[in-house]
Design an enzyme around this catalytic site. Structure first.
Site, PDB file in Angstrom:
ATOM      1  N   ASN A   1       4.271  -4.988  -9.501  1.00 36.18           N
ATOM      2  CA  ASN A   1       3.466  -5.812  -8.602  1.00 36.18           C
ATOM      3  C   ASN A   1       4.244  -7.060  -8.206  1.00 36.18           C
ATOM      4  OD1 ASN A   1       3.072  -6.592 -11.328  1.00 36.18           O
ATOM      5  ND2 ASN A   1       1.126  -7.573 -10.877  1.00 36.18           N
TER       6      ASN A   1
ATOM      7  N   GLU B   1       3.450 -10.657  -6.393  1.00 41.27           N
ATOM      8  CA  GLU B   1       2.380 -11.532  -5.919  1.00 41.27           C
ATOM      9  C   GLU B   1       2.904 -12.570  -4.930  1.00 41.27           C
ATOM     10  OE1 GLU B   1       0.312 -12.939  -9.425  1.00 41.27           O
ATOM     11  OE2 GLU B   1      -0.603 -10.968  -9.710  1.00 41.27           O
TER      12      GLU B   1
ATOM     13  N   CYS C   1       0.603  -4.341  -4.916  1.00 41.31           N
ATOM     14  CA  CYS C   1       0.461  -3.687  -6.221  1.00 41.31           C
ATOM     15  C   CYS C   1       1.708  -2.870  -6.549  1.00 41.31           C
ATOM     16  CB  CYS C   1      -0.727  -2.740  -6.211  1.00 41.31           C
ATOM     17  SG  CYS C   1      -2.325  -3.537  -6.051  1.00 41.31           S
TER      18      CYS C   1
ATOM     19  N   GLU D   1       1.927   0.180  -7.506  1.00 46.09           N
ATOM     20  CA  GLU D   1       1.883   1.542  -6.962  1.00 46.09           C
ATOM     21  C   GLU D   1       2.418   1.579  -5.532  1.00 46.09           C
ATOM     22  OE1 GLU D   1      -0.435  -0.147  -8.509  1.00 46.09           O
ATOM     23  OE2 GLU D   1      -1.828   1.132  -9.615  1.00 46.09           O
TER      24      GLU D   1
ATOM     25  N   CYS E   1      -5.880   0.587  -7.969  1.00 54.83           N
ATOM     26  CA  CYS E   1      -6.994   0.029  -7.195  1.00 54.83           C
ATOM     27  C   CYS E   1      -7.323   0.973  -6.033  1.00 54.83           C
ATOM     28  CB  CYS E   1      -6.654  -1.377  -6.698  1.00 54.83           C
ATOM     29  SG  CYS E   1      -5.527  -1.385  -5.287  1.00 54.83           S
TER      30      CYS E   1
ATOM     31  N   CYS F   1      -4.627   1.370  -3.325  1.00 54.97           N
ATOM     32  CA  CYS F   1      -3.473   2.158  -3.785  1.00 54.97           C
ATOM     33  C   CYS F   1      -3.811   3.638  -3.890  1.00 54.97           C
ATOM     34  CB  CYS F   1      -2.957   1.626  -5.111  1.00 54.97           C
ATOM     35  SG  CYS F   1      -2.110   0.049  -4.909  1.00 54.97           S
TER      36      CYS F   1
HETATM   37  N1  THU Z   1      -2.382  -4.608  -9.558  1.00 57.03           N
HETATM   38  C1  THU Z   1      -1.491  -3.582  -9.442  1.00 57.03           C
HETATM   39  O1  THU Z   1      -0.279  -3.796  -9.385  1.00 57.03           O
HETATM   40  N2  THU Z   1      -1.983  -2.330  -9.410  1.00 57.03           N
HETATM   41  C2  THU Z   1      -3.316  -2.014  -9.455  1.00 57.03           C
HETATM   42  O2  THU Z   1      -3.687  -0.868  -9.200  1.00 57.03           O
HETATM   43  C3  THU Z   1      -4.276  -3.043  -9.843  1.00 57.03           C
HETATM   44  C4  THU Z   1      -3.817  -4.438  -9.605  1.00 57.03           C
HETATM   45  C5  THU Z   1      -1.859  -5.970  -9.605  1.00 57.03           C
HETATM   46  C6  THU Z   1      -2.155  -6.795  -8.370  1.00 57.03           C
HETATM   47  C7  THU Z   1      -2.087  -8.200  -8.925  1.00 57.03           C
HETATM   48  O3  THU Z   1      -0.737  -8.623  -8.927  1.00 57.03           O
HETATM   49  C8  THU Z   1      -2.534  -8.058 -10.383  1.00 57.03           C
HETATM   50  O4  THU Z   1      -2.431  -6.679 -10.692  1.00 57.03           O
HETATM   51  C9  THU Z   1      -3.956  -8.537 -10.648  1.00 57.03           C
HETATM   52  O5  THU Z   1      -4.835  -7.963  -9.749  1.00 57.03           O
END
Ligand code: THU
Length: 139
Positions: free
Chosen positions: A49, A51, A60, A62, A93, A96
């Protein structure tokens, strides 16, 4: 829950996702996610991920790994493994799931938890009745 028998390839994929997690750029949520994508030729691609201080621009793990793979010309995938630092299994999520379905199809989604337990689901189990490209009106 029933203990799953894992192939050596899937074990390798899970280890790769834990390695990918180390590159997570998550200074805001401090929620590290690593993803490892297995191609049809047995190659493993890593993603995490990423940010942003403008929170909505976060990508994310994925989607990072799929976009990396697609932009490198890869088109066929077998499985994706996910690692986080959470006690529970963290599934992809909703956004994704849609992207996995379109770019990778009905693959194995391997979720892990902090203890090293594993749960595997198909994309279609996590995203039933998916919207698919074939549904777009074409003339
Ligand atoms: N996140 C992912 O990388 N994958 C997911 O399927 C769920 C959420 C990340 C996004 C963000 O950087 C952190 O988790 C908190 O939401």
């Amino acid at each position: 829950m029933k203990k799953q028998r894992l192939s050596s390839t899937y074990k390798k994929l899970i280890d790769a996702s834990a390695k990918a997690k180390k590159n997570s750029y998550s200074p805001y949520s401090r929620f590290r996610v690593g993803a490892a994508l297995l191609t049809s030729t047995g190659e493993i691609i890593l993603g995490c991920n990423v940010e942003n201080s403008s929170y909505g621009l976060t990508n994310c793990a994925e989607r990072t790994v799929l976009f990396k793979a697609i932009s490198d010309g890869k088109r066929k995938f077998k499985a994706i493994a996910l690692s986080t630092d959470a006690d529970e299994f963290i599934p992809p999520c909703g956004a994704c799931r849609q992207v996995i379905m379109e770019l990778a199809g009905d693959i194995d989604i391997i979720m892990t938890n902090k203890k090293g337990n594993v749960q595997t689901k198909k994309t279609s189990e996590l995203l039933p009745m998916a919207f698919k490209p074939e549904m777009l009106q074409k003339d």
